[in-house]
Design a protein around this motif. Structure first.
Motif, mmCIF file in Angstrom:
data_model
loop_
_atom_site.group_PDB
_atom_site.id
_atom_site.type_symbol
_atom_site.label_atom_id
_atom_site.label_comp_id
_atom_site.label_asym_id
_atom_site.label_seq_id
_atom_site.Cartn_x
_atom_site.Cartn_y
_atom_site.Cartn_z
ATOM 1 N N GLY A 7 7.047 -22.678 -45.898
ATOM 2 C CA GLY A 7 7.638 -21.958 -45.000
ATOM 3 C C GLY A 7 8.983 -21.408 -46.045
ATOM 4 N N PRO A 8 9.630 -20.670 -45.224
ATOM 5 C CA PRO A 8 11.102 -19.763 -45.573
ATOM 6 C C PRO A 8 12.160 -20.477 -45.700
ATOM 7 C CG PRO A 8 10.128 -19.281 -43.647
ATOM 8 C CD PRO A 8 9.192 -19.824 -44.044
ATOM 9 N N ALA A 9 12.993 -20.281 -46.505
ATOM 10 C CA ALA A 9 14.770 -20.629 -46.749
ATOM 11 C C ALA A 9 14.630 -21.134 -45.441
ATOM 12 C CB ALA A 9 14.940 -20.733 -47.874
ATOM 13 N N GLY A 10 15.112 -22.589 -45.077
ATOM 14 C CA GLY A 10 15.551 -23.035 -44.144
ATOM 15 C C GLY A 10 14.867 -23.413 -42.313
ATOM 16 N N SER A 11 13.843 -22.592 -42.794
ATOM 17 C CA SER A 11 12.205 -23.776 -41.520
ATOM 18 C C SER A 11 13.186 -24.892 -41.108
ATOM 19 C CB SER A 11 10.855 -22.583 -42.296
ATOM 20 O OG SER A 11 11.052 -23.827 -43.285
ATOM 21 N N GLY A 12 13.586 -25.593 -41.876
ATOM 22 C CA GLY A 12 13.363 -26.889 -41.883
ATOM 23 C C GLY A 12 12.165 -27.575 -42.659
ATOM 24 N N LYS A 13 11.863 -27.381 -43.018
ATOM 25 C CA LYS A 13 10.795 -28.140 -43.517
ATOM 26 C C LYS A 13 11.199 -29.111 -44.925
ATOM 27 C CE LYS A 13 10.368 -24.971 -47.809
ATOM 28 N NZ LYS A 13 11.447 -24.570 -47.319
ATOM 29 N N SER A 14 11.937 -28.993 -45.512
ATOM 30 C CA SER A 14 12.082 -30.246 -46.477
ATOM 31 C C SER A 14 12.763 -31.070 -45.580
ATOM 32 C CB SER A 14 13.396 -30.097 -47.507
ATOM 33 O OG SER A 14 13.369 -28.920 -47.489
ATOM 34 N N THR A 15 13.741 -31.134 -44.523
ATOM 35 C CA THR A 15 14.246 -32.382 -43.483
ATOM 36 C C THR A 15 13.073 -32.849 -42.713
ATOM 37 O OG1 THR A 15 15.827 -30.766 -43.433
ATOM 38 C CG2 THR A 15 16.324 -33.138 -42.011
ATOM 39 N N VAL A 16 12.251 -32.545 -42.547
ATOM 40 C CA VAL A 16 11.326 -32.771 -41.568
ATOM 41 C C VAL A 16 10.141 -33.558 -42.143
ATOM 42 C CG1 VAL A 16 9.141 -32.075 -40.156
ATOM 43 C CG2 VAL A 16 11.646 -31.125 -39.749
ATOM 44 N N ALA A 17 10.229 -33.327 -44.309
ATOM 45 C CA ALA A 17 8.640 -33.667 -44.524
ATOM 46 C C ALA A 17 9.361 -35.014 -45.193
ATOM 47 C CB ALA A 17 8.594 -32.437 -45.893
ATOM 48 N N LYS A 18 11.152 -34.593 -45.222
ATOM 49 C CA LYS A 18 11.398 -36.798 -45.259
ATOM 50 C C LYS A 18 10.911 -37.476 -44.615
ATOM 51 C CE LYS A 18 15.643 -35.005 -48.067
ATOM 52 N NZ LYS A 18 16.138 -34.323 -47.525
ATOM 53 N N LEU A 19 11.304 -37.107 -43.454
ATOM 54 C CA LEU A 19 11.489 -38.024 -41.625
ATOM 55 C C LEU A 19 10.021 -38.229 -41.712
ATOM 56 C CD1 LEU A 19 14.540 -36.347 -39.676
ATOM 57 C CD2 LEU A 19 13.691 -38.476 -40.894
ATOM 58 N N ILE A 169 25.338 -15.079 -45.234
ATOM 59 C CA ILE A 169 24.792 -16.378 -45.248
ATOM 60 C C ILE A 169 23.020 -15.363 -44.618
ATOM 61 C CG2 ILE A 169 24.054 -18.415 -45.596
ATOM 62 C CD1 ILE A 169 26.339 -18.817 -47.092
ATOM 63 N N ILE A 170 23.248 -14.998 -43.582
ATOM 64 C CA ILE A 170 22.078 -14.281 -43.203
ATOM 65 C C ILE A 170 21.758 -13.766 -43.440
ATOM 66 C CG2 ILE A 170 20.870 -12.819 -40.495
ATOM 67 C CD1 ILE A 170 23.123 -14.649 -39.082
ATOM 68 N N GLU A 171 22.247 -12.271 -44.191
ATOM 69 C CA GLU A 171 21.824 -11.321 -44.872
ATOM 70 C C GLU A 171 21.115 -12.244 -46.598
ATOM 71 O OE1 GLU A 171 20.456 -8.476 -46.155
ATOM 72 O OE2 GLU A 171 21.317 -8.422 -44.606
ATOM 73 N N GLU A 172 21.632 -13.335 -46.409
ATOM 74 C CA GLU A 172 20.840 -13.816 -48.410
ATOM 75 C C GLU A 172 19.702 -13.808 -48.129
ATOM 76 O OE1 GLU A 172 24.801 -15.286 -50.939
ATOM 77 O OE2 GLU A 172 23.786 -16.165 -49.985
ATOM 78 N N VAL A 173 19.593 -15.417 -46.852
ATOM 79 C CA VAL A 173 18.548 -15.255 -46.106
ATOM 80 C C VAL A 173 16.673 -14.401 -46.307
ATOM 81 C CG1 VAL A 173 17.110 -16.745 -44.526
ATOM 82 C CG2 VAL A 173 19.419 -17.574 -45.292
ATOM 83 N N ARG A 174 17.825 -13.570 -45.774
ATOM 84 C CA ARG A 174 16.544 -12.274 -45.230
ATOM 85 C C ARG A 174 15.870 -12.183 -46.609
ATOM 86 N NH1 ARG A 174 16.557 -10.531 -40.010
ATOM 87 N NH2 ARG A 174 18.171 -11.035 -38.708
ATOM 88 N N GLN A 175 17.649 -11.538 -47.811
ATOM 89 C CA GLN A 175 16.694 -11.228 -48.942
ATOM 90 C C GLN A 175 15.511 -12.103 -49.615
ATOM 91 O OE1 GLN A 175 18.182 -8.611 -50.630
ATOM 92 N NE2 GLN A 175 16.986 -8.925 -53.058
ATOM 93 N N ARG A 176 16.347 -13.734 -49.622
ATOM 94 C CA ARG A 176 15.678 -14.364 -50.013
ATOM 95 C C ARG A 176 13.683 -14.260 -49.944
ATOM 96 N NH1 ARG A 176 17.678 -19.656 -52.587
ATOM 97 N NH2 ARG A 176 19.301 -18.003 -53.494
#
Ligand code: DC
Length: 218
Positions: A7-19, A169-176
């Motif tokens: 998934g994209p940056a900030g979608s919560g995947k690392s936090t959830v994957a860890k748990l 920051i929101i603009e950077e997320v869209r750019q990434r």
């Protein structure tokens, strides 16, 4: 058992994957940290991330280890506990550059397959379900509204930098997102057999339980 979470940056995947890994007693592998480790090592050597041959050399010789710890895990890069350095924004931008380099991806994908082969692993990234482990037992693709992903990122970074601007920051997320989805090699796409999980407005616990429920129903 191999669980892929993309998934994209900030979608919560690392936090959830860890748990999820913790609950299942599986290993958690953060593949983004591997691209970041290449960019960080280059930065330490005083090199920019654009030289693909040099970046591939670094990727090939890099010793990266994921070691479980009380708060999730440590990432050791050539023996050094590197997580705090890898989270840095400059390193993140460098990682996006090296992640678009074919030879670097080939080397890191091979390392990821080697690490995952033993099984019982939760691996997160952008191409785990499509390229690294197309045969993964369960694939998830996390998405979330860009404004919410920007806000999550802002909350994460603002303790270190109180002058941050949420709009930027929101603009950077869209750019990434744009870079990840449009790069020629392994662009961010959902695997056809992945389960899409929209994490907008959901708590970490809600998403974790949803994922675990799906895994248990296999
Ligand atoms: O998830 P992250 O922000 O730590 O990832 C850092 C960069 O690496 C980001 O630009 C996406 C890229 N990446 C990738 O291309 N493939 C992966 N499997 C993991 C990360």
């Amino acid at each position: 058992m191999i669980i892929a979470i993309d998934g994209p940056a900030g979608s919560g995947k690392s936090t959830v994957a860890k748990l999820v890994a913790k609950r299942l007693n599986y290993r958690y592998i953060d593949t983004g940290a591997m691209y970041r480790a290449v960019a960080w090592t280059a930065q330490k050597k005083g090199m920019g991330p654009a030289d693909e041959t040099a970046m591939a050399q670094i990727a090939g010789s890099l010793d990266i280890e994921f070691v479980p710890s009380a708060d999730g895990q440590l990432v050791l890069v050539d023996g050094e506990n590197a997580m705090a350095h890898l989270k840095n924004e400059t390193v993140g931008r460098g990682a996006a550059t090296v992640a678009a380099q074919k030879s670097v991806r080939e080397i890191l994908v091979a390392k990821q397959r080697q690490i995952g082969e033993a099984g019982n692993v939760v691996m997160d990234g952008r191409d785990i379900g499509t390229v690294v482990f197309p045969q993964a037992d369960k694939k998830f693709f996390f998405i979330a509204d860009a404004d919410e992903r920007g806000r999550r990122r802002y909350e994460e970074l603002k303790s270190k930098n109180p002058n941050l601007d949420l709009k930027i920051i929101i603009e950077e997320v869209r750019q990434r997102d744009h870079e990840d989805r449009n790069r020629k090699i392994s662009p961010l796409v959902m695997a056809e057999d992945a389960l899409e999980v929209d994490t907008t407005g959901l708590s970490i616990e809600e998403v974790t339980n949803h994922v675990l429920k799906n895994i248990n129903n296999l």
